[in-house]
Design an enzyme around this catalytic site. Sequence first.
Site, PDB file in Angstrom:
ATOM      1  N   THR A  49       0.857  -1.189   0.000  1.00  0.00           N
ATOM      2  CA  THR A  49       0.000   0.000   0.000  1.00  0.00           C
ATOM      3  C   THR A  49       0.893   1.239   0.000  1.00  0.00           C
ATOM      4  O   THR A  49       2.001   1.197   0.521  1.00  0.00           O
ATOM      5  CB  THR A  49      -0.855  -0.029   1.276  1.00  0.00           C
ATOM      6  OG1 THR A  49      -1.729  -1.146   1.192  1.00  0.00           O
ATOM      7  CG2 THR A  49      -1.665   1.240   1.482  1.00  0.00           C
ATOM      8  N   GLY A  83     -10.685  -2.537   3.176  1.00  0.00           N
ATOM      9  CA  GLY A  83      -9.801  -2.458   4.344  1.00  0.00           C
ATOM     10  C   GLY A  83      -9.879  -1.086   4.976  1.00  0.00           C
ATOM     11  O   GLY A  83     -10.868  -0.352   4.822  1.00  0.00           O
ATOM     12  N   THR A  98      -0.625   1.546   6.976  1.00  0.00           N
ATOM     13  CA  THR A  98      -0.496   0.352   6.139  1.00  0.00           C
ATOM     14  C   THR A  98      -0.374  -0.868   7.042  1.00  0.00           C
ATOM     15  O   THR A  98       0.321  -0.827   8.059  1.00  0.00           O
ATOM     16  CB  THR A  98       0.714   0.433   5.193  1.00  0.00           C
ATOM     17  OG1 THR A  98       0.868  -0.840   4.552  1.00  0.00           O
ATOM     18  CG2 THR A  98       2.006   0.785   5.919  1.00  0.00           C
TER      19      THR A  98
HETATM   20  N1  ASP Z   1      -4.163  -1.763   4.868  1.00  0.00           N
HETATM   21  C1  ASP Z   1      -4.385  -2.370   3.580  1.00  0.00           C
HETATM   22  C2  ASP Z   1      -5.696  -3.109   3.616  1.00  0.00           C
HETATM   23  O1  ASP Z   1      -5.996  -3.730   4.600  1.00  0.00           O
HETATM   24  C3  ASP Z   1      -3.311  -3.295   3.169  1.00  0.00           C
HETATM   25  C4  ASP Z   1      -1.903  -2.824   3.378  1.00  0.00           C
HETATM   26  O2  ASP Z   1      -1.683  -1.769   3.918  1.00  0.00           O
HETATM   27  O3  ASP Z   1      -0.997  -3.539   2.977  1.00  0.00           O
HETATM   28  O4  ASP Z   1      -6.388  -3.124   2.631  1.00  0.00           O
END
Ligand code: ASP
Length: 335
Positions: A203, A233, A254
Amino acid sequence: MSTSKLAIFTALFAFACSRPGAEQQKKHEYAIVIHGGAGTILREEMSPEKEAAYKAALNAALDIGEKILRDGGSAMDAVEQTIRSLEDNPLFNAGKGAVFNHEGKNELDASFMDGVTRNAGAVGGVTIVKNPITLARAVMEQSPHVMLTGRGAEAFAIENGIDTVAPSYFFTQERWDALQRAIAVEKQKESGKPAKSNHKMGTVGCVVRDKQGNLAAGTSTGGMTNKRWNRLGDSPVIGAGTFADNNTCAISCTGHGEFFIRYVVAYDVAALMEYKNLSLEDAANTVVMDKLVKAGGEGGLIAVDKNGNVAMPFNSEGMYRGYSRPGERVVEIYK
Ligand code: ASP
């Protein structure tokens, strides 16, 4: 003031300035902080070429945002343009290079927040928008709403002349292979065999303090590999994945989104500053290194406050991250 009173006052002042927190009071003319995702990022699994490519991408993104800030541009413009460059780079799980859902499709989420007005915009589950961060900003500036999803968000994008692409634009072999591995791990687990899932994320996010002292934040992602049922998310959720308020801080998160939603992570950092008077660093560390760790929520965040102090805590193996301030540039991957 009598001489002895003056001496006491001077001594107290000198003591206050020598305390570790004194550095926090220094104002930086501008500051830009970025992340390219947190997760299982291990030095021993990274080739020198790949590491160099990630660092070059992070530096190039910081260059774009820093130029805007040096020229007196707004925090919002710096956030949008910096994130666009990360979205266009297939190394990251945002825009081109986004992860695949269970059906083998790319569904993108993004959010954007202005610290001056606390206006915000977010999109979830879009499949044809080249730069979801630009769409999130357009939702904020050109619609009466904060959050649009799916086909409605795409119709809004088309009506507002935002760049769209064929869904195949987002394909990368690496993310496709990651989906196949995730499905295999899932099958193994279903059949009762032990299997280790390996969260490699990507992300992207950016938080900025501009020369006017204004803050802004943005986050963009493809979500989590093998997600189902139009799962969203934290990234498109204002207060969870993204937050900005000139009075406290700007945050982009993230990590494992379900935890970040439940712990309202981005806003929790701001709340600790506002109601408990914690410094940016203490607030960010409390949430990421204590509350989230106890809950089992893997990930990290980037943060900037009104004085341009920055924090980048993470509780995973690594987090692609970096920041720039006048005369200062940091780009890091591992602990
Ligand atoms: N936070 C993001 C989600 O849950 C994923 C990530 O940050 O890697 O969609």
